[in-house]
Design a protein around this motif. Structure first.
Motif, PDB file in Angstrom:
ATOM      1  N   GLY A 168      19.786  62.530  23.902  1.00  0.00           N
ATOM      2  CA  GLY A 168      19.025  63.640  23.870  1.00  0.00           C
ATOM      3  C   GLY A 168      19.423  64.887  23.319  1.00  0.00           C
ATOM      4  N   ILE A 169      20.721  64.793  22.827  1.00  0.00           N
ATOM      5  CA  ILE A 169      21.448  66.024  22.098  1.00  0.00           C
ATOM      6  C   ILE A 169      20.821  65.983  20.669  1.00  0.00           C
ATOM      7  CG2 ILE A 169      23.348  67.117  21.646  1.00  0.00           C
ATOM      8  CD1 ILE A 169      24.645  65.958  24.135  1.00  0.00           C
ATOM      9  N   PRO A 170      20.408  67.027  20.047  1.00  0.00           N
ATOM     10  CA  PRO A 170      19.897  67.150  18.871  1.00  0.00           C
ATOM     11  C   PRO A 170      21.205  67.142  17.786  1.00  0.00           C
ATOM     12  CG  PRO A 170      18.960  69.117  20.050  1.00  0.00           C
ATOM     13  CD  PRO A 170      19.853  68.149  20.765  1.00  0.00           C
ATOM     14  N   PRO A 171      21.179  66.694  16.881  1.00  0.00           N
ATOM     15  CA  PRO A 171      22.295  66.554  15.906  1.00  0.00           C
ATOM     16  C   PRO A 171      22.953  67.927  15.515  1.00  0.00           C
ATOM     17  CG  PRO A 171      20.284  65.184  14.941  1.00  0.00           C
ATOM     18  CD  PRO A 171      19.656  65.969  16.206  1.00  0.00           C
ATOM     19  N   ALA A 172      24.404  67.786  15.832  1.00  0.00           N
ATOM     20  CA  ALA A 172      25.038  69.029  15.424  1.00  0.00           C
ATOM     21  C   ALA A 172      26.128  68.729  14.559  1.00  0.00           C
ATOM     22  CB  ALA A 172      25.447  69.680  16.612  1.00  0.00           C
ATOM     23  N   PHE A 173      26.691  69.949  13.984  1.00  0.00           N
ATOM     24  CA  PHE A 173      27.957  69.738  13.194  1.00  0.00           C
ATOM     25  C   PHE A 173      28.821  70.855  13.303  1.00  0.00           C
ATOM     26  CE2 PHE A 173      24.065  67.577  11.486  1.00  0.00           C
ATOM     27  CZ  PHE A 173      24.434  66.433  10.980  1.00  0.00           C
ATOM     28  N   ARG A 174      30.148  70.341  13.558  1.00  0.00           N
ATOM     29  CA  ARG A 174      31.286  71.385  13.407  1.00  0.00           C
ATOM     30  C   ARG A 174      31.515  71.986  12.102  1.00  0.00           C
ATOM     31  NH1 ARG A 174      35.189  71.889  17.913  1.00  0.00           N
ATOM     32  NH2 ARG A 174      34.560  69.879  18.584  1.00  0.00           N
ATOM     33  N   LEU A 175      31.698  73.369  11.930  1.00  0.00           N
ATOM     34  CA  LEU A 175      32.111  73.589  10.664  1.00  0.00           C
ATOM     35  C   LEU A 175      33.611  74.195  10.820  1.00  0.00           C
ATOM     36  CD1 LEU A 175      28.971  75.721   9.874  1.00  0.00           C
ATOM     37  CD2 LEU A 175      29.682  73.359   8.829  1.00  0.00           C
ATOM     38  N   PRO A 176      34.447  74.083   9.635  1.00  0.00           N
ATOM     39  CA  PRO A 176      34.026  73.471   8.398  1.00  0.00           C
ATOM     40  C   PRO A 176      34.307  71.987   8.346  1.00  0.00           C
ATOM     41  CG  PRO A 176      36.384  74.440   8.224  1.00  0.00           C
ATOM     42  CD  PRO A 176      35.626  74.736   9.575  1.00  0.00           C
ATOM     43  N   ASP A 177      34.717  71.359   9.476  1.00  0.00           N
ATOM     44  CA  ASP A 177      35.263  69.942   9.713  1.00  0.00           C
ATOM     45  C   ASP A 177      33.913  68.975   9.095  1.00  0.00           C
ATOM     46  OD1 ASP A 177      37.565  71.104  10.481  1.00  0.00           O
ATOM     47  OD2 ASP A 177      37.526  70.302  12.527  1.00  0.00           O
ATOM     48  N   ASP A 178      33.053  69.090   9.788  1.00  0.00           N
ATOM     49  CA  ASP A 178      31.776  68.319   9.201  1.00  0.00           C
ATOM     50  C   ASP A 178      30.927  68.803   8.285  1.00  0.00           C
ATOM     51  OD1 ASP A 178      32.909  66.722  11.462  1.00  0.00           O
ATOM     52  OD2 ASP A 178      31.605  67.693  13.023  1.00  0.00           O
ATOM     53  N   LYS A 179      31.479  69.531   7.230  1.00  0.00           N
ATOM     54  CA  LYS A 179      30.552  70.179   6.359  1.00  0.00           C
ATOM     55  C   LYS A 179      30.026  68.986   5.498  1.00  0.00           C
ATOM     56  CE  LYS A 179      31.254  72.809   2.162  1.00  0.00           C
ATOM     57  NZ  LYS A 179      32.288  73.762   1.360  1.00  0.00           N
ATOM     58  N   GLN A 180      30.622  68.101   4.983  1.00  0.00           N
ATOM     59  CA  GLN A 180      30.183  66.866   4.144  1.00  0.00           C
ATOM     60  C   GLN A 180      29.107  66.215   5.003  1.00  0.00           C
ATOM     61  OE1 GLN A 180      30.328  66.930   0.768  1.00  0.00           O
ATOM     62  NE2 GLN A 180      31.635  68.677   0.967  1.00  0.00           N
ATOM     63  N   LYS A 181      29.512  65.855   6.211  1.00  0.00           N
ATOM     64  CA  LYS A 181      28.281  65.018   7.099  1.00  0.00           C
ATOM     65  C   LYS A 181      27.089  65.942   7.269  1.00  0.00           C
ATOM     66  CE  LYS A 181      31.713  62.709  10.053  1.00  0.00           C
ATOM     67  NZ  LYS A 181      32.236  62.461  11.329  1.00  0.00           N
ATOM     68  N   PHE A 182      26.997  67.150   7.217  1.00  0.00           N
ATOM     69  CA  PHE A 182      25.998  68.081   7.479  1.00  0.00           C
ATOM     70  C   PHE A 182      25.278  68.143   6.182  1.00  0.00           C
ATOM     71  CE2 PHE A 182      24.582  72.554   6.935  1.00  0.00           C
ATOM     72  CZ  PHE A 182      23.270  72.320   7.756  1.00  0.00           C
ATOM     73  N   LEU A 183      25.712  68.097   5.104  1.00  0.00           N
ATOM     74  CA  LEU A 183      25.046  68.151   4.029  1.00  0.00           C
ATOM     75  C   LEU A 183      24.364  67.044   3.681  1.00  0.00           C
ATOM     76  CD1 LEU A 183      27.744  70.041   1.714  1.00  0.00           C
ATOM     77  CD2 LEU A 183      25.436  71.114   2.391  1.00  0.00           C
ATOM     78  N   ILE A 184      25.003  65.864   4.089  1.00  0.00           N
ATOM     79  CA  ILE A 184      24.227  64.417   3.648  1.00  0.00           C
ATOM     80  C   ILE A 184      23.078  64.459   4.621  1.00  0.00           C
ATOM     81  CG2 ILE A 184      24.576  61.947   4.230  1.00  0.00           C
ATOM     82  CD1 ILE A 184      27.456  62.445   3.424  1.00  0.00           C
ATOM     83  N   TYR A 185      23.309  64.859   5.918  1.00  0.00           N
ATOM     84  CA  TYR A 185      22.030  64.697   6.861  1.00  0.00           C
ATOM     85  C   TYR A 185      20.881  65.846   6.342  1.00  0.00           C
ATOM     86  CZ  TYR A 185      19.438  65.210  11.405  1.00  0.00           C
ATOM     87  OH  TYR A 185      18.490  65.195  12.003  1.00  0.00           O
ATOM     88  N   ALA A 186      21.380  66.970   5.880  1.00  0.00           N
ATOM     89  CA  ALA A 186      20.368  67.978   5.344  1.00  0.00           C
ATOM     90  C   ALA A 186      19.537  67.379   4.236  1.00  0.00           C
ATOM     91  CB  ALA A 186      21.009  69.140   5.073  1.00  0.00           C
ATOM     92  N   LYS A 187      20.390  66.633   3.525  1.00  0.00           N
ATOM     93  CA  LYS A 187      19.681  66.132   2.302  1.00  0.00           C
ATOM     94  C   LYS A 187      18.686  64.659   2.591  1.00  0.00           C
ATOM     95  CE  LYS A 187      20.793  63.995  -2.319  1.00  0.00           C
ATOM     96  NZ  LYS A 187      21.778  63.391  -3.209  1.00  0.00           N
ATOM     97  N   GLU A 188      19.036  64.011   3.498  1.00  0.00           N
ATOM     98  CA  GLU A 188      18.371  62.890   4.155  1.00  0.00           C
ATOM     99  C   GLU A 188      16.923  63.579   4.758  1.00  0.00           C
ATOM    100  OE1 GLU A 188      21.142  60.605   6.008  1.00  0.00           O
ATOM    101  OE2 GLU A 188      21.984  59.656   4.498  1.00  0.00           O
ATOM    102  N   ASN A 189      17.178  64.461   5.397  1.00  0.00           N
ATOM    103  CA  ASN A 189      15.965  65.162   6.358  1.00  0.00           C
ATOM    104  C   ASN A 189      15.597  66.502   5.636  1.00  0.00           C
ATOM    105  OD1 ASN A 189      16.229  63.413   8.987  1.00  0.00           O
ATOM    106  ND2 ASN A 189      18.280  63.602   8.338  1.00  0.00           N
ATOM    107  N   PRO A 190      14.920  66.552   4.464  1.00  0.00           N
ATOM    108  CA  PRO A 190      14.837  67.722   4.066  1.00  0.00           C
ATOM    109  C   PRO A 190      13.636  68.804   4.889  1.00  0.00           C
ATOM    110  CG  PRO A 190      13.625  65.771   3.047  1.00  0.00           C
ATOM    111  CD  PRO A 190      14.511  65.245   3.871  1.00  0.00           C
ATOM    112  N   GLU A 191      12.967  68.204   5.743  1.00  0.00           N
ATOM    113  CA  GLU A 191      12.113  68.882   6.599  1.00  0.00           C
ATOM    114  C   GLU A 191      12.763  69.584   7.708  1.00  0.00           C
ATOM    115  OE1 GLU A 191      12.868  65.314   8.826  1.00  0.00           O
ATOM    116  OE2 GLU A 191      12.575  65.555   6.759  1.00  0.00           O
TER     117      GLU A 191
END
Length: 493
Positions: A168-191
């Motif tokens: 039930g936890i919305p996806p989250a990303f720790r910066l800057p460690d998860d920077k690349q994971k975040f960019l990939i998720y944002a690209k796959e979910n443009p909305e």
């Protein structure tokens, strides 16, 4: 015919009476003086006895010497002087004005505790507002209780919970460690839209991807719930008080009747990212008793939870769909971190010394899906901003203390616990006794783990969903015990 007395005869008779009266008066006066002297002696002796008794009591209270009893075998047994008249609560809230701890203090005082802020005293209960193990708690005595678990930050620290990927936890990303994971998720979910949250403070802001500092070391990003379920046209959160009483075996309770609903100040319609009052629950939130949708039920003496349920039912929604998700997400948050809790608790000597009151905050979207937003280590129990919440916060504090045995009801001794179980080992015996006491003293709370069940479900065993968590042996044993109790008495279900 009687002869009348002569004058001389009458005089003799009168003188005789006077002499007799004089003798009687002298005797009475003599007796009175004797009685007075005797009373004075007894009174003086009484004063001496009282004074002597007072001196003896005063000496016994001040003396720090250890009394010595010699047995028939000439062994010496030392025993300490009687304990303090009242158990002591150390209130540790650095940086927090005591006025915000008023309701906690009142509940402890009503229960007969002495409340102090002096860290140098010998205490029985530590009520800490922030994590005390780095500064205050090193090793604990068996009788001491602390209202925090070591390593509880795995659940109550925002970034730890958000990036855990839990139920039930919305996806989250720790910066800057998860920077690349975040960019990939944002690209796959443009909305998707994202909130930038500060690691240590309450700073939250909705930002487009281009404005997020991906190299920040003080923040993390989390998916924004862009389709919230609205009440009165406003975003709201659901604050659920939860008490963790034991780790391995895990026991979790939800305090019902005191669940809090907080509303944003401004309506959500025409969302403007720069207007935080539309999507962030700030300190000056709108309380539930000022919500038109809930107020009409509150005026009929419904609780907040009952008012919310009634509102959902008026929309054709079954409230059970919401509360079952909430319970499952709370249990999941602890089950996935139980091993870490157990390890760190043992570092302080007694893992049974800890309990913790936490408030889990949830949001609901328009698809009736519940989202776990955060867990507050020290939920506010202050009614300074919203006075009507005062009695509710005192009930939360009392229920917590009742659950953990610091404000017990009178209840029968440990009966029918399970004779074969008690013969196994001392630790299992302790766990069962504590579970029994918590059940008898749960007041306004309900158990959410070990899982609740109906008597029909109890015949089938532990719910399959929990077997996926690979429960520890102790958790399995305790769940089986509750299952057996449920089959004999539905109040244990």
């Amino acid at each position: 015919m009687k002869r009348s007395k002569s004058t001389s005869e009458r005089l003799k008779t009168d003188k005789c009476w006077e002499d007799q009266n004089g003798i009687i008066k002298k005797k009475l006066k003599s007796a009175k003086n004797t009685s007075t002297r005797r009373g004075s002696v007894f009174y003086f002796l009484g004063i001496l006895l009282v004074a002597f008794g007072g001196l003896a009591y005063f000496y016994s209270r001040l003396s720090n010497k250890t009394a010595i009893i010699r047995t028939t075998k000439t062994e010496t047994i030392n025993y300490k002087t009687p304990p303090r008249e009242k158990p002591t609560v150390l209130l540790w809230c650095p940086g927090v004005p005591l006025i915000h701890m008023r309701h906690v203090i009142l509940v402890f005082q009503r229960l007969g505790y002495k409340v102090t802020t002096d860290v140098g005293v010998e205490w029985d209960v530590l009520w800490a507002h922030r994590y005390p193990f780095d500064e205050l708690v090193k090793k604990l005595k068996p009788n001491q209780r602390v209202n925090k678990f070591p390593s509880s930050g795995f659940v109550t620290q925002k970034v730890e919970l958000a990036t855990s990927g839990g139920l039930g936890i919305p996806p989250a990303f720790r910066l800057p460690d998860d920077k690349q994971k975040f960019l990939i998720y944002a690209k796959e979910n443009p909305e998707a839209q994202f909130l930038e949250k500060d690691l240590h403070h309450r700073s939250v802001r909705l930002k487009p991807l281009s404005e997020i500092n991906l190299d920040s070391t003080n923040s993390f990003v989390q998916k924004f719930i862009s389709n919230p379920f609205l009440v009165d046209g406003r975003v709201f959160d659901i604050g659920v008080p939860v008490v963790l009483t034991s780790i391995d075996p895990l026991r979790i309770y939800k305090i019902t009747g005191d669940i809090v609903f907080r509303f944003c100040k401004d309506p959500y319609e025409n969302l403007n990212a720069s207007n935080l009052n539309q999507y962030v629950i700030a300190d000056d939130y709108i309380p539930s008793f000022d919500s038109p949708a809930l107020k009409k039920y509150l005026q009929l003496s419904y609780s907040l939870e009952e008012s919310f349920d009634a509102h959902l039912q008026s929309k054709g929604i079954d409230p059970k769909l919401i509360w079952e998700q909430i319970d499952d997400q709370i249990v999941s948050a602890y089950l996935t971190r139980e091993a870490k809790f157990a390890y760190w608790s043992l570092q302080y000597g007694h893992k049974r010394s800890f309990f913790e009151l936490v408030r889990f905050d949830f949001m609901l979207d328009s698809d009736l899906k519940v989202h776990l937003i955060e867990a507050n280590m020290s939920p506010s129990l202050s009614s300074a901003d919203h006075p009507p919440n005062g009695i509710r916060f005192e009930q939360v504090a009392f229920t917590t203390l009742s659950l953990v045995g610091l404000a017990n009801y009178v209840h029968p001794p440990f009966q029918k616990l399970c004779a074969p179980c008690l013969a196994q080992n001392e630790e299992l015996t302790f766990d069962l006794k504590m579970a029994y006491k918590e059940h008898m003293n749960k007041f306004r709370s309900v158990r959410i783990f070990p899982p609740r069940m109906t008597q029909e479900q109890a015949k089938l065993g532990i719910p399959y969903a929990y077997l996926n968590h690979r429960l520890t042996t102790k958790n399995m044993l305790l769940a089986r015990w509750f299952q057996g109790k449920c089959l004999t008495d539905k109040s244990w279900c």
